[in-house]
Scaffold this motif. Structure first.
Motif, mmCIF file in Angstrom:
data_model
loop_
_atom_site.group_PDB
_atom_site.id
_atom_site.type_symbol
_atom_site.label_atom_id
_atom_site.label_comp_id
_atom_site.label_asym_id
_atom_site.label_seq_id
_atom_site.Cartn_x
_atom_site.Cartn_y
_atom_site.Cartn_z
ATOM 1 N N UNK A 71 51.633 37.831 37.636
ATOM 2 C CA UNK A 71 51.901 38.517 38.892
ATOM 3 C C UNK A 71 51.107 37.823 39.987
ATOM 4 N N UNK A 72 51.821 37.392 41.026
ATOM 5 C CA UNK A 72 51.215 36.697 42.154
ATOM 6 C C UNK A 72 50.734 37.709 43.200
ATOM 7 N N UNK A 73 49.943 37.270 44.188
ATOM 8 C CA UNK A 73 49.518 38.178 45.250
ATOM 9 C C UNK A 73 50.708 38.908 45.874
ATOM 10 N N UNK A 74 50.573 40.214 46.030
ATOM 11 C CA UNK A 74 51.655 41.030 46.563
ATOM 12 C C UNK A 74 52.586 41.576 45.502
ATOM 13 N N UNK A 75 52.447 41.084 44.263
ATOM 14 C CA UNK A 75 53.313 41.530 43.178
ATOM 15 C C UNK A 75 52.876 42.873 42.610
ATOM 16 N N UNK A 76 53.765 43.465 41.828
ATOM 17 C CA UNK A 76 53.481 44.778 41.241
ATOM 18 C C UNK A 76 54.465 45.076 40.120
ATOM 19 N N UNK A 107 37.582 40.174 40.357
ATOM 20 C CA UNK A 107 36.851 41.165 41.139
ATOM 21 C C UNK A 107 37.657 42.456 41.265
ATOM 22 N N UNK A 108 36.933 43.573 41.287
ATOM 23 C CA UNK A 108 37.588 44.883 41.424
ATOM 24 C C UNK A 108 38.474 44.946 42.666
ATOM 25 N N UNK A 109 38.079 44.252 43.718
ATOM 26 C CA UNK A 109 38.831 44.296 44.970
ATOM 27 C C UNK A 109 40.192 43.608 44.865
ATOM 28 N N UNK A 110 40.391 42.794 43.829
ATOM 29 C CA UNK A 110 41.678 42.115 43.651
ATOM 30 C C UNK A 110 42.780 43.081 43.224
ATOM 31 N N UNK A 113 44.734 39.972 45.198
ATOM 32 C CA UNK A 113 43.874 38.825 44.905
ATOM 33 C C UNK A 113 44.116 37.703 45.926
ATOM 34 N N UNK A 114 43.166 36.775 46.084
ATOM 35 C CA UNK A 114 43.320 35.699 47.064
ATOM 36 C C UNK A 114 44.480 34.760 46.693
ATOM 37 N N UNK A 115 45.018 34.038 47.676
ATOM 38 C CA UNK A 115 46.022 33.005 47.377
ATOM 39 C C UNK A 115 45.444 32.017 46.368
#
Length: 272
Positions: free
Chosen positions: A121-126, A156-159, A203-205
């Motif tokens: 799953x890439x950033x923005x995925x779900x 990281x938890x923030x991801x 998560x970051x790019x």
């Protein structure tokens, strides 16, 4: 080759010792275990994980219910990953799962990795909350267990990317699991085992949420666990009505609903 954490001396005993925890877990039978596998081997599996967006033989899910990538079968596996995945489908590991879960019917692996294998799953995925398809596409066996192996170092938890287990009424996420490296989640798959990764990944790019998924089956199951054969069913969270879309009913779904399994197997043999 020892695929397990060296501290696990007797895998069957480990399963027996954790069975009560598994069966009594909320909101349905499940367990989360850290540092379960040999770290060196799992690091190699992680290092070998390809960027699925650059592979050809993959499935791209891009709709309101799911935005993720999945490989087809084991074609993209490295030799280490292939060996590791085959161990997870082996007799010793199946016996461990049987001890852990208390499932009475004999567990059967899926060498096709149908719906399983590499997930990314890439950033923005779900992946919105859902209950899983409950019949194997080819063998028509009953899906009983999911094993998810997380491969995300320094996560990281923030991801975000938490794997969430929801109650039957879809009112609460009873358990939220951060997908960190060498953490596994095992859970029983029924009509009410609602789970997913419903919030967009932050998560970051250049980073992505990686996992290896294995599913296990049996020939027959308790009738109380499912109402009928079905594909994946996405479900709205109680406070977010209309967040999912209803998957279209296919001809295959209709056939599975009305044709007895033994007749379906006969038809498939004739077609082949």
């Amino acid at each position: 080759m020892n695929y397990l954490n060296p501290l696990i001396k007797d895998l069957n005993q480990f399963g027996e010792d954790r069975q009560k925890e598994y069966l009594n877990a909320e909101p349905f039978p499940n367990i989360v275990i850290d540092d379960f596998f040999n770290e060196d081997i799992l690091s190699k599996v992680t290092d070998d994980f390809p960027d699925l967006s650059k592979k050809k033989d993959i499935i791209v899910y891009d709709n309101p219910n799911e935005k993720k990538l999945a490989a087809k079968g084991e074609g993209s596996f490295s030799e280490t990953t292939k060996s590791f995945a085959h161990y997870l489908n082996s007799q010793p590991f199946l016996e461990f799962l049987q001890k852990l879960t208390g499932i009475k019917e004999t567990l059967i692996p899926d060498p096709h990795f149908n719906g399983g294998g590499y997930h990314e799953i890439k950033p923005g995925g779900l992946l919105k909350v859902h209950s899983d398809f409950n019949k194997h596409e080819f063998t028509l066996l009953d899906r009983r267990l999911n094993l998810l192996v997380y491969l995300n170092k320094d996560w990281d938890e923030s991801y975000g990317g938490h794997f969430e287990l929801w109650d039957k009424e879809m009112k609460n996420a009873v358990k939220k699991i951060l997908p960190v490296f060498n953490r596994i989640a095992i859970f029983s798959t029924t009509d009410f085992s609602n789970h997913g990764h419903p919030n967009a990944l932050t998560c970051p790019p250049g980073r992505s949420r990686k996992s290896l998924a294995l599913y296990y089956y049996s020939n027959g199951r308790p009738k109380s666990e499912v109402n009928r054969p079905h594909a994946t069913i996405f479900k709205d969270r109680a406070n977010m009505k209309g967040e999912t879309i209803k998957e279209p009913v296919t001809f295959k779904d209709i056939v599975h609903d009305i044709v007895p399994p033994i007749l379906l197997r006969t038809i498939k043999k004739i077609i082949r």
